[in-house]
Scaffold this motif. Structure first.
Motif, PDB file in Angstrom:
ATOM      1  N   ALA A 141       0.829  -1.212   0.000  1.00 36.31           N
ATOM      2  CA  ALA A 141       0.000   0.000   0.000  1.00 36.31           C
ATOM      3  C   ALA A 141       0.861   1.258   0.000  1.00 36.31           C
ATOM      4  N   ALA A 142       2.057   1.189   0.587  1.00 37.38           N
ATOM      5  CA  ALA A 142       2.925   2.376   0.606  1.00 37.38           C
ATOM      6  C   ALA A 142       3.266   2.814  -0.816  1.00 37.38           C
ATOM      7  N   VAL A 143       3.639   1.851  -1.645  1.00 34.94           N
ATOM      8  CA  VAL A 143       3.989   2.181  -3.032  1.00 34.94           C
ATOM      9  C   VAL A 143       2.740   2.622  -3.813  1.00 34.94           C
ATOM     10  N   ALA A 144       1.630   1.941  -3.565  1.00 35.49           N
ATOM     11  CA  ALA A 144       0.380   2.354  -4.224  1.00 35.49           C
ATOM     12  C   ALA A 144       0.034   3.793  -3.844  1.00 35.49           C
ATOM     13  N   GLY A 145       0.278   4.134  -2.591  1.00 37.23           N
ATOM     14  CA  GLY A 145      -0.023   5.485  -2.099  1.00 37.23           C
ATOM     15  C   GLY A 145       0.848   6.540  -2.767  1.00 37.23           C
ATOM     16  N   ILE A 146       2.117   6.213  -2.954  1.00 37.94           N
ATOM     17  CA  ILE A 146       3.000   7.174  -3.626  1.00 37.94           C
ATOM     18  C   ILE A 146       2.530   7.402  -5.058  1.00 37.94           C
ATOM     19  N   ALA A 147       2.219   6.290  -5.733  1.00 42.38           N
ATOM     20  CA  ALA A 147       1.771   6.420  -7.128  1.00 42.38           C
ATOM     21  C   ALA A 147       0.526   7.300  -7.211  1.00 42.38           C
ATOM     22  N   GLN A 148      -0.397   7.102  -6.278  1.00 43.04           N
ATOM     23  CA  GLN A 148      -1.625   7.899  -6.280  1.00 43.04           C
ATOM     24  C   GLN A 148      -1.321   9.368  -5.950  1.00 43.04           C
ATOM     25  N   ALA A 149      -0.412   9.577  -5.006  1.00 44.89           N
ATOM     26  CA  ALA A 149      -0.072  10.957  -4.615  1.00 44.89           C
ATOM     27  C   ALA A 149       0.639  11.693  -5.750  1.00 44.89           C
ATOM     28  N   ARG A 169      -0.045  11.089  -8.952  1.00 44.58           N
ATOM     29  CA  ARG A 169      -1.141  11.416  -9.883  1.00 44.58           C
ATOM     30  C   ARG A 169      -1.957  12.615  -9.396  1.00 44.58           C
ATOM     31  N   ASN A 170      -2.127  12.709  -8.076  1.00 42.13           N
ATOM     32  CA  ASN A 170      -2.910  13.826  -7.502  1.00 42.13           C
ATOM     33  C   ASN A 170      -2.126  15.126  -7.430  1.00 42.13           C
ATOM     34  N   GLY A 171      -0.828  15.065  -7.739  1.00 43.87           N
ATOM     35  CA  GLY A 171      -0.017  16.274  -7.626  1.00 43.87           C
ATOM     36  C   GLY A 171       0.425  16.587  -6.202  1.00 43.87           C
ATOM     37  N   ILE A 172       0.215  15.659  -5.263  1.00 44.39           N
ATOM     38  CA  ILE A 172       0.654  15.884  -3.878  1.00 44.39           C
ATOM     39  C   ILE A 172       2.158  15.667  -3.780  1.00 44.39           C
ATOM     40  N   VAL A 173       2.630  14.612  -4.403  1.00 42.65           N
ATOM     41  CA  VAL A 173       4.073  14.349  -4.442  1.00 42.65           C
ATOM     42  C   VAL A 173       4.590  14.787  -5.812  1.00 42.65           C
TER      43      VAL A 173
END
Ligand SMILES: *Cc1c(COP(=O)(O)O)cnc(C)c1O
Ligand SMILES: [Zn+2]
Length: 410
Positions: A351-359, A361-365
């Motif tokens: 989930a950590a890696v999934a979270g980074i990928a999503q962040a 895409r969202n422009g958070i990271v």
């Protein structure tokens, strides 16, 4: 003598002397009144400097002055912690960041990050003369308590929800623990374990309820601080269930900053599964609402988390945020971590890696970021849980001509 000065309730802020206090604040109770273990940091500063660390063992015991244990404690030779960092350029480019490192907690003694806290709990159980040790868990904490119980020579009793993956249960049985498969949820198992500990004089080593476990867990953050010493990541992503691990990661990093061993900060990305994301919701609303969903990431499926306050304030202090991911994204991350970085993660860990990928895409990271994902546990304990995202093996005759058409296109 340990350098613990007091316990502080994270709900009402009251301080208690460590010797007299139980595990939770008597005024706020066992659901709200979580304790934070505090130290005499001036005394710690005299015993834990950069040069002390140069000669310290490559295990979590190198941080002895910041652990709630006597100097020569029973666990000091147990091989816990100091897990490797793996860097993957291939995975970084796939999820769209400049650099990606994985802190591989699957390489711990029993295969998850829980060994850090469990070992501290077992040492305290032995010192306190308990008749046994017990915990409620989804499986990783239980496996870890059982493994550390074996190291300590103390009987272990674990309470896991029915439906816990058979690989996890088998591992616990191999360590010689007694396993109670509770008809109910994790939250039910936790309540039953607390009552059993009272009746049978077992030491309750349930994550979040027992405040000393987080003191072992925080060594994850301390190791990150040292391993990324001259080259810190911008973000650290941690999967979140109870909220203990992410808060402890922050505490470890922060304590080494207070000791001026590092001078940088990271931003925390707390990752929850979309179906069960009460802490991500509390981060935005400042209050907890119980949820009822479910997720393939069983180890972070906590519907009424205890350490949500600690998790929310750690992420706030870090100027980070929470994000949620779907089960499909989590299973995709299992595949990506395995095939691109050579790390087999269980769904909760991926989930950590999934979270980074999503962040991203969202422009958070930002895409120019250097990020670090904590792979919280190996996928080997619950192979069936990972399978959905991986396709299947190919049945063939023992014949070269039969495999050739299957190779084309990979
Ligand atoms: C325990 C655990 C977590 C999350 O830790 P919490 O303290 O419950 O937030 C994440 N991943 C795995 C594999 C775990 O076992
Ligand atoms: Zn309180």
């Amino acid at each position: 003598m340990s350098l613990v000065s007091h316990l502080r309730c994270v709900c009402c802020d009251q301080k208690y002397p460590p010797r007299k206090a139980g595990f939770t604040c008597p005024a706020c109770g066992p659901v709200e009144g979580m304790f934070d273990v505090c130290y005499d940091m001036d005394a710690v500063a005299e015993q834990l400097t950069l040069s002390d660390l140069l000669n310290a063992p490559l295990s979590q015991w190198r941080y002895g002055p910041l652990l709630p244990l006597e100097t020569r404690h029973a666990g000091r030779d147990w091989p816990i912690g100091w897990t490797p960092l793996t860097e993957s350029a291939s995975l970084a480019s796939q999820i769209g960041v400049k650099r990606l490192r994985i802190k591989d907690e699957g390489r711990n003694f029993s295969g998850s990050l829980k060994d850090r806290g469990s070992s501290v709990a077992l040492v305290r159980a032995v010192d306190g003369g308990a008749a046994g040790v017990a915990c409620a868990s989804h499986g990783n904490a239980a496996g870890s308590i059982a493994a550390c119980g074996a190291l300590a020579g103390m009987p272990a009793y674990v309470f896991v929800p029915q439906g816990t993956a058979s690989g996890r249960v088998t591992q616990i049985l191999a360590y010689g623990a007694k396993v109670f498969l509770v008809a109910g949820t994790y939250d039910d198992a936790r309540a039953l374990c607390a009552r059993a500990c009272q009746r049978f004089n077992w030491y309750n080593a349930t994550v979040a309820y027992n405040p000393y476990i987080a003191e072992g867990a925080k060594t994850l953050g301390m190791e990150l601080a040292e391993q990324c010493f001259a080259d810190p990541p911008d973000w650290v992503a941690v999967p979140v269930g109870e909220g203990s691990s992410i808060a402890a990661t922050w505490k470890g990093l922060d304590q080494l900053r207070q000791l001026e061993i590092i001078d940088w900060r990271v931003r925390l990305l707390g990752v929850q599964a979309g179906g069960v994301a009460p802490i991500a919701a509390a981060f935005h609303k400042s209050e907890l609402t119980e949820v009822s969903g479910t997720t393939v990431a069983d180890s972070i499926c906590v519907r009424a988390p205890l350490d949500w306050r600690k998790a929310v304030s750690a992420v706030r202090e870090s100027e980070g945020t929470f994000i949620t991911v779907t089960d499909t994204q989590i299973l995709e991350a299992v595949r990506q971590m395995g095939s691109r970085a050579g790390v087999f993660a269980e769904p909760a860990a991926a989930a950590a890696v999934a979270g980074i990928a999503q962040a991203v895409r969202n422009g958070i990271v930002d895409r120019r970021s250097s990020v670090l994902a904590v792979c919280t546990a190996t996928g080997l304990k619950d192979v069936a849980g990972a399978q959905a995202g991986l396709g299947s093996a190919l049945r063939v005759a023992a014949d070269l001509d039969a495999i050739e058409p299957l190779i084309v296109g990979g």
